[in-house]
Design a protein around this motif. Structure first.
Motif, PDB file in Angstrom:
ATOM      1  N   SER A 111       0.816  -1.220   0.000  1.00 32.04           N
ATOM      2  CA  SER A 111       0.000   0.000   0.000  1.00 32.04           C
ATOM      3  C   SER A 111       0.849   1.269   0.000  1.00 32.04           C
ATOM      4  O   SER A 111       0.385   2.319  -0.433  1.00 32.04           O
ATOM      5  CB  SER A 111      -0.973  -0.004   1.187  1.00 32.04           C
ATOM      6  N   VAL A 112       2.098   1.195   0.492  1.00 36.04           N
ATOM      7  CA  VAL A 112       2.937   2.401   0.502  1.00 36.04           C
ATOM      8  C   VAL A 112       3.963   2.427  -0.621  1.00 36.04           C
ATOM      9  O   VAL A 112       4.714   3.393  -0.758  1.00 36.04           O
ATOM     10  CB  VAL A 112       3.669   2.575   1.858  1.00 36.04           C
ATOM     11  N   LEU A 113       3.986   1.357  -1.434  1.00 34.86           N
ATOM     12  CA  LEU A 113       5.039   1.252  -2.453  1.00 34.86           C
ATOM     13  C   LEU A 113       5.089   2.464  -3.380  1.00 34.86           C
ATOM     14  O   LEU A 113       6.115   3.138  -3.504  1.00 34.86           O
ATOM     15  CB  LEU A 113       4.838  -0.043  -3.253  1.00 34.86           C
ATOM     16  N   HIS A 114       3.944   2.775  -4.018  1.00 31.99           N
ATOM     17  CA  HIS A 114       3.916   3.881  -4.977  1.00 31.99           C
ATOM     18  C   HIS A 114       4.102   5.232  -4.311  1.00 31.99           C
ATOM     19  O   HIS A 114       4.587   6.174  -4.931  1.00 31.99           O
ATOM     20  CB  HIS A 114       2.596   3.867  -5.754  1.00 31.99           C
ATOM     21  N   GLU A 115       3.681   5.307  -3.052  1.00 36.34           N
ATOM     22  CA  GLU A 115       3.786   6.560  -2.309  1.00 36.34           C
ATOM     23  C   GLU A 115       5.251   6.890  -2.016  1.00 36.34           C
ATOM     24  O   GLU A 115       5.670   8.034  -2.097  1.00 36.34           O
ATOM     25  CB  GLU A 115       3.062   6.335  -0.984  1.00 36.34           C
ATOM     26  N   LYS A 116       6.016   5.850  -1.676  1.00 34.54           N
ATOM     27  CA  LYS A 116       7.384   6.081  -1.196  1.00 34.54           C
ATOM     28  C   LYS A 116       8.442   6.035  -2.293  1.00 34.54           C
ATOM     29  O   LYS A 116       9.482   6.663  -2.170  1.00 34.54           O
ATOM     30  CB  LYS A 116       7.747   5.029  -0.135  1.00 34.54           C
ATOM     31  N   ILE A 117       8.202   5.255  -3.347  1.00 38.14           N
ATOM     32  CA  ILE A 117       9.236   5.053  -4.360  1.00 38.14           C
ATOM     33  C   ILE A 117       8.932   5.892  -5.609  1.00 38.14           C
ATOM     34  O   ILE A 117       7.829   5.819  -6.155  1.00 38.14           O
ATOM     35  CB  ILE A 117       9.329   3.559  -4.743  1.00 38.14           C
ATOM     36  N   HIS A 118       9.908   6.681  -6.036  1.00 38.03           N
ATOM     37  CA  HIS A 118       9.757   7.534  -7.210  1.00 38.03           C
ATOM     38  C   HIS A 118      10.999   7.398  -8.086  1.00 38.03           C
ATOM     39  O   HIS A 118      12.046   6.994  -7.600  1.00 38.03           O
ATOM     40  CB  HIS A 118       9.599   8.984  -6.777  1.00 38.03           C
ATOM     41  N   PRO A 119      10.902   7.819  -9.357  1.00 41.99           N
ATOM     42  CA  PRO A 119      12.117   7.801 -10.178  1.00 41.99           C
ATOM     43  C   PRO A 119      13.102   8.865  -9.680  1.00 41.99           C
ATOM     44  O   PRO A 119      12.695   9.964  -9.329  1.00 41.99           O
ATOM     45  CB  PRO A 119      11.605   8.158 -11.575  1.00 41.99           C
ATOM     46  N   CYS A 120      14.379   8.523  -9.645  1.00 41.40           N
ATOM     47  CA  CYS A 120      15.437   9.469  -9.295  1.00 41.40           C
ATOM     48  C   CYS A 120      15.427  10.578 -10.346  1.00 41.40           C
ATOM     49  O   CYS A 120      15.338  10.300 -11.539  1.00 41.40           O
ATOM     50  CB  CYS A 120      16.781   8.751  -9.296  1.00 41.40           C
TER      51      CYS A 120
END
Lengths: 195, 195
Positions: free
Chosen positions: B45-54
């Motif tokens: 549930s937090v994957l997309h919230e926390k991980i972004h492209p550098c």
């Protein structure tokens, strides 16, 4: 350890998923729409809350009594005894069997410390007494533990006046004699039928 | 369709997981402790919230700039160009390469409607201008699309004064000539080195 590693770690603990598959799935989820990931998260978060063992047969259901046990069209004189709830699903998928089920919750495995007392055997006996069962089909796996458990149940039930049967064991359909293991081939001889 | 079917359905949409594996995983989760299932749900549930492209290289990170781009010990004169963020992870796992990365976000694939404009190519060119890069390693896959994309990038970059290299392609270590496909064997001849 970041959020991506957390997902990979959690996924790789699932059966049949190694580190590589887990990594592939995690990157797939990140690359795709956020909703796919959140839907899976939601589905997982309510799984244990919504699904419980059926109070009659022990297979999983959302209701107190599972759809099979509450279906008036099933043959209520036959009980098929299986090891695990997922076995019910495997048998239901075939659409061959129309009777009831009883889930043991395991097999007798002394090495793992599982004896007859940990299985749902007293529930089975009381169902046979109260539900007017005429046949019990023993559908534990054709493994050492499954066979042992079937033999044990047969001994418990033999004086209760019900017919006790065991699923046929032999060559799988589409198989080849050449590739059959010795035990399977031997059993296919012992269980041969008149043609 | 109950909560168990929902989980099986969601799981079977993941890459490499069919209906049978999904069913097995779902029953495994139900049989085991509730916390395992909830931890996976939370992580997802937090994957997309926390991980972004550098914002520099395009690989995934929790921070604005990924650990590789912000590491002062990396060789900042070399950029390795890869197709996807997961390729960065594969290369990092080997611990052979100590330079920087640049993620294209795909390959040129006209049949899927992906042209050069959809890849992070202008970002690559501007990095070469501003970051004093001396070598660009083209590490797209040794496939038709990967080779085409590498050739295209080589054409774009050839007048910028940087050394352009391509990962070696040939027999895999531990492989056998007998089982090598024709293209790989042919390429291992063309790329042979003095012994």
């Amino acid at each position: 350890m970041n959020a991506l590693d957390d997902v990979i770690d959690s996924l790789s603990r699932l059966p049949g998923i190694g580190k590589k598959s887990a990594t592939r799935i995690a990157y797939h989820l990140l690359k795709n729409d956020r909703s796919v990931c959140l839907r899976l998260a939601d589905d997982l978060s309510v799984l244990h809350e919504k699904i419980h063992p059926c109070k009659i047969c022990g297979s999983y259901a959302e209701q107190e009594v599972c759809p099979v046990c509450s279906d008036p069209l099933r043959d209520r004189s036959v009980i098929c005894v299986v090891e695990q709830p997922k076995d019910v699903q495997s048998i239901e998928a075939v659409r061959e069997y129309r009777g009831l089920f009883h889930v043991l919750g395991g097999v007798i495995a002394p090495l793992e410390g599982i004896g007859p007392d940990q299985l749902r055997l007293s529930e089975l006996v009381s169902r046979i007494h109260t539900e007017h069962i005429s046949e019990v089909i023993l559908a534990t796996n054709p493994s050492v533990e499954g066979d042992t458990t079937a033999l044990y149940i047969q001994k418990i039930l033999k004086n209760l006046g019900v017919k006790i049967t065991r699923l046929a064991s032999g060559l799988p359909v589409g198989g080849d004699l050449e590739y059959a293991d010795k035990l399977t081939l031997a059993r296919s001889f012992r269980g041969r039928s008149v043609f």
